[in-house]
Design a protein around this motif. Structure first.
Motif, PDB file in Angstrom:
ATOM      1  N   PRO A  18       7.889   4.782  -3.555  1.00  0.00           N
ATOM      2  CA  PRO A  18       7.182   5.008  -2.557  1.00  0.00           C
ATOM      3  C   PRO A  18       6.007   6.408  -3.181  1.00  0.00           C
ATOM      4  O   PRO A  18       6.412   6.784  -4.096  1.00  0.00           O
ATOM      5  N   ASN A  19       4.825   6.335  -2.510  1.00  0.00           N
ATOM      6  CA  ASN A  19       3.824   6.936  -3.069  1.00  0.00           C
ATOM      7  C   ASN A  19       4.136   8.344  -3.522  1.00  0.00           C
ATOM      8  O   ASN A  19       3.953   9.045  -4.645  1.00  0.00           O
ATOM      9  N   ASP A  20       4.887   9.094  -2.809  1.00  0.00           N
ATOM     10  CA  ASP A  20       5.456  10.523  -2.944  1.00  0.00           C
ATOM     11  C   ASP A  20       6.365  10.650  -3.954  1.00  0.00           C
ATOM     12  O   ASP A  20       6.279  11.501  -4.996  1.00  0.00           O
ATOM     13  N   SER A  45       0.849  -1.184   0.084  1.00  0.00           N
ATOM     14  CA  SER A  45      -0.071  -0.148  -0.011  1.00  0.00           C
ATOM     15  C   SER A  45       0.728   1.158   0.015  1.00  0.00           C
ATOM     16  O   SER A  45       0.431   2.279  -0.265  1.00  0.00           O
ATOM     17  N   ASP A  46       1.984   0.976   0.295  1.00  0.00           N
ATOM     18  CA  ASP A  46       2.900   2.270   0.614  1.00  0.00           C
ATOM     19  C   ASP A  46       3.847   2.369  -0.806  1.00  0.00           C
ATOM     20  O   ASP A  46       4.690   3.369  -1.090  1.00  0.00           O
ATOM     21  N   LEU A  47       3.533   1.659  -1.840  1.00  0.00           N
ATOM     22  CA  LEU A  47       4.277   1.611  -3.083  1.00  0.00           C
ATOM     23  C   LEU A  47       3.521   1.825  -4.445  1.00  0.00           C
ATOM     24  O   LEU A  47       2.358   1.118  -4.231  1.00  0.00           O
ATOM     25  N   THR A  48       4.085   2.530  -5.371  1.00  0.00           N
ATOM     26  CA  THR A  48       3.260   2.721  -6.578  1.00  0.00           C
ATOM     27  C   THR A  48       4.139   2.462  -7.883  1.00  0.00           C
ATOM     28  O   THR A  48       5.257   3.006  -7.741  1.00  0.00           O
ATOM     29  N   VAL A  49       3.706   2.017  -9.041  1.00  0.00           N
ATOM     30  CA  VAL A  49       4.326   2.010 -10.263  1.00  0.00           C
ATOM     31  C   VAL A  49       3.751   3.031 -11.046  1.00  0.00           C
ATOM     32  O   VAL A  49       2.274   2.959 -11.095  1.00  0.00           O
ATOM     33  N   ALA A  71       7.228  11.427 -10.128  1.00  0.00           N
ATOM     34  CA  ALA A  71       7.706  10.865 -11.461  1.00  0.00           C
ATOM     35  C   ALA A  71       6.478  10.901 -12.409  1.00  0.00           C
ATOM     36  O   ALA A  71       6.729  11.319 -13.553  1.00  0.00           O
ATOM     37  N   TYR A  72       5.251  10.734 -11.743  1.00  0.00           N
ATOM     38  CA  TYR A  72       4.151  10.876 -12.724  1.00  0.00           C
ATOM     39  C   TYR A  72       3.928  12.404 -13.178  1.00  0.00           C
ATOM     40  O   TYR A  72       3.611  12.809 -14.333  1.00  0.00           O
ATOM     41  N   GLU A  73       4.101  13.383 -12.196  1.00  0.00           N
ATOM     42  CA  GLU A  73       4.116  14.994 -12.701  1.00  0.00           C
ATOM     43  C   GLU A  73       5.063  15.284 -13.572  1.00  0.00           C
ATOM     44  O   GLU A  73       4.980  16.051 -14.467  1.00  0.00           O
ATOM     45  N   GLN A  74       6.504  14.687 -13.461  1.00  0.00           N
ATOM     46  CA  GLN A  74       7.402  14.976 -14.317  1.00  0.00           C
ATOM     47  C   GLN A  74       7.032  14.334 -15.584  1.00  0.00           C
ATOM     48  O   GLN A  74       7.309  15.307 -16.721  1.00  0.00           O
TER      49      GLN A  74
END
Length: 88
Positions: free
Chosen positions: A68-70, A51-55, A75-78
């Protein structure tokens, strides 16, 4: 019905040719939760809870490791900003 065919030339609409317009399906930016296999590192150490990790994935080929989510949000915003700049 009228015998006149509707054409863009007769309406005066200004639409860019398809070759000039950007291909919108090149990117499909998404968050994903990692699979259960991503829970342990190759050395056998237990990683953070899933739950603390995201791809972050995109149709253009971008796939980040489980972050980590932050960090994933950054990375998503970049990548989203790169897509915006690419389309401008």
């Amino acid at each position: 019905m009228s015998q006149d065919r509707f054409t863009l030339e007769t309406t005066g609409a200004a639409i860019a040719p398809a070759a000039v317009r950007p291909h919108h399906n090149l990117h499909n930016l998404r968050y994903k939760k990692p699979t259960e296999a991503a829970r342990t590192s190759p050395e056998g150490h237990t990683l953070r809870a899933l739950s603390d990790l995201t791809v972050v994935t995109c149709a253009c080929g971008l796939t980040t490791p489980a972050l980590p989510n932050d960090d994933a949000r950054l990375a998503y915003e970049q990548h989203r900003n790169e897509i915006r700049d690419e389309m401008a």
